[in-house]
Motif scaffolding. Structure first.
Motif, PDB file in Angstrom:
ATOM      1  N   TYR A  69      70.198 -96.711 114.548  1.00 60.13           N
ATOM      2  CA  TYR A  69      68.467 -97.147 114.317  1.00 60.13           C
ATOM      3  C   TYR A  69      67.856 -96.183 113.930  1.00 60.13           C
ATOM      4  O   TYR A  69      66.904 -95.960 112.999  1.00 60.13           O
ATOM      5  N   MET A  70      67.858 -94.933 114.882  1.00 57.29           N
ATOM      6  CA  MET A  70      67.215 -93.906 114.924  1.00 57.29           C
ATOM      7  C   MET A  70      67.545 -92.830 114.122  1.00 57.29           C
ATOM      8  O   MET A  70      66.702 -91.795 113.904  1.00 57.29           O
ATOM      9  N   ALA A  71      68.734 -93.077 113.573  1.00 57.62           N
ATOM     10  CA  ALA A  71      69.282 -91.765 112.754  1.00 57.62           C
ATOM     11  C   ALA A  71      68.637 -91.819 111.360  1.00 57.62           C
ATOM     12  O   ALA A  71      68.190 -92.707 110.739  1.00 57.62           O
ATOM     13  N   GLU A  72      68.493 -90.401 111.056  1.00 55.85           N
ATOM     14  CA  GLU A  72      67.610 -90.152 109.729  1.00 55.85           C
ATOM     15  C   GLU A  72      68.504 -89.945 108.609  1.00 55.85           C
ATOM     16  O   GLU A  72      68.336 -90.257 107.328  1.00 55.85           O
ATOM     17  N   LEU A  73      69.569 -89.220 108.808  1.00 53.86           N
ATOM     18  CA  LEU A  73      70.577 -88.724 107.707  1.00 53.86           C
ATOM     19  C   LEU A  73      71.438 -89.903 107.760  1.00 53.86           C
ATOM     20  O   LEU A  73      72.223 -90.464 108.628  1.00 53.86           O
ATOM     21  N   VAL A  74      72.015 -89.910 106.388  1.00 48.20           N
ATOM     22  CA  VAL A  74      73.039 -90.872 106.142  1.00 48.20           C
ATOM     23  C   VAL A  74      74.445 -90.647 106.713  1.00 48.20           C
ATOM     24  O   VAL A  74      74.901 -91.573 107.342  1.00 48.20           O
ATOM     25  N   ASP A  75      74.796 -89.454 107.010  1.00 50.20           N
ATOM     26  CA  ASP A  75      76.131 -89.057 107.722  1.00 50.20           C
ATOM     27  C   ASP A  75      76.073 -89.637 109.281  1.00 50.20           C
ATOM     28  O   ASP A  75      76.908 -90.235 109.649  1.00 50.20           O
ATOM     29  N   ASP A  76      74.685 -89.358 109.727  1.00 51.25           N
ATOM     30  CA  ASP A  76      74.655 -89.962 111.275  1.00 51.25           C
ATOM     31  C   ASP A  76      74.592 -91.374 111.190  1.00 51.25           C
ATOM     32  O   ASP A  76      75.310 -91.986 112.242  1.00 51.25           O
ATOM     33  N   ARG A  77      74.129 -91.928 110.245  1.00 54.09           N
ATOM     34  CA  ARG A  77      73.929 -93.587 110.307  1.00 54.09           C
ATOM     35  C   ARG A  77      75.488 -94.058 110.119  1.00 54.09           C
ATOM     36  O   ARG A  77      75.851 -95.085 110.807  1.00 54.09           O
ATOM     37  N   ILE A  78      76.454 -93.395 109.391  1.00 51.67           N
ATOM     38  CA  ILE A  78      77.712 -93.821 109.240  1.00 51.67           C
ATOM     39  C   ILE A  78      78.439 -93.524 110.294  1.00 51.67           C
ATOM     40  O   ILE A  78      79.186 -94.425 111.024  1.00 51.67           O
ATOM     41  N   PHE A  79      78.158 -92.377 111.283  1.00 51.57           N
ATOM     42  CA  PHE A  79      78.959 -91.960 112.514  1.00 51.57           C
ATOM     43  C   PHE A  79      78.708 -93.118 113.422  1.00 51.57           C
ATOM     44  O   PHE A  79      79.374 -93.771 114.229  1.00 51.57           O
ATOM     45  N   TRP A  80      77.382 -93.583 113.753  1.00 54.56           N
ATOM     46  CA  TRP A  80      76.869 -94.260 114.683  1.00 54.56           C
ATOM     47  C   TRP A  80      77.131 -95.697 114.423  1.00 54.56           C
ATOM     48  O   TRP A  80      77.477 -96.714 115.189  1.00 54.56           O
ATOM     49  N   GLY A  81      77.152 -95.960 113.112  1.00 57.07           N
ATOM     50  CA  GLY A  81      77.426 -97.425 112.744  1.00 57.07           C
ATOM     51  C   GLY A  81      78.824 -97.615 112.975  1.00 57.07           C
ATOM     52  O   GLY A  81      79.330 -98.662 113.361  1.00 57.07           O
ATOM     53  N   ILE A  82      79.683 -96.650 112.573  1.00 57.56           N
ATOM     54  CA  ILE A  82      81.335 -96.991 113.087  1.00 57.56           C
ATOM     55  C   ILE A  82      81.399 -97.081 114.479  1.00 57.56           C
ATOM     56  O   ILE A  82      82.430 -97.874 114.966  1.00 57.56           O
ATOM     57  N   TRP A  83      80.874 -96.372 115.181  1.00 62.63           N
ATOM     58  CA  TRP A  83      80.968 -96.491 116.869  1.00 62.63           C
ATOM     59  C   TRP A  83      80.274 -97.798 117.136  1.00 62.63           C
ATOM     60  O   TRP A  83      81.077 -98.177 118.067  1.00 62.63           O
ATOM     61  N   PHE A  84      78.955 -98.170 116.593  1.00 67.79           N
ATOM     62  CA  PHE A  84      78.491 -99.464 116.926  1.00 67.79           C
ATOM     63  C   PHE A  84      79.729-100.580 116.557  1.00 67.79           C
ATOM     64  O   PHE A  84      79.888-101.511 117.818  1.00 67.79           O
TER      65      PHE A  84
END
Length: 124
Positions: free
Chosen positions: A67-82
């Motif tokens: 939710y707090m990530a600003e970059l798309v790559d970070d959102r993909i990374f954290w989304g996969i781990w979620f």
């Protein structure tokens, strides 16, 4: 009604009363959960409970980071781990519920065996 019919009806009512008493004595879900932590697989239940707790904390943490990530790559990374931590939690909880169900089913089978043995001994 004949005397035999009356005797059969009376015996069925007695057995129904015993079954009702057994069903009333069961505490429901809290007792099933407590029994799982005391049964033969208690070490595995404790281990999976601890791992499930870790997976839950990880799931909330990765969800927050997503939710707090600003970059798309970070959102993909954290989304996969979620998603991975949520799947781990779901799998572990499913195994625990299946183990509780297995233990409860085994208890019911043993009760049935005892009832059949009692009826067989009474019939001789």
């Amino acid at each position: 009604m004949s005397q035999l019919d009356e005797k059969i009806r009376q015996e069925l009512e007695n057995e129904t009363a015993v079954i009702d008493e057994l069903l009333a004595s069961e505490g429901g879900l809290p007792d099933m959960v407590a029994a799982a932590f005391k049964g033969g697989m208690r070490r595995w239940i404790w281990l999976t409970s601890i791992i499930t707790l870790i997976a839950t904390v990880l799931m909330f943490w990765t969800g927050y980071e997503f939710y707090m990530a600003e970059l798309v790559d970070d959102r993909i990374f954290w989304g996969i781990w979620f998603i991975a931590s949520a799947m781990a939690q779901i799998a572990l909880k499913t195994w625990q519920w299946m183990e509780m169900n297995r233990a409860n089913l085994m208890r019911e089978i043993k009760r049935l065996e005892l009832a059949v043995a009692t009826l067989a001994a009474r019939g001789k």
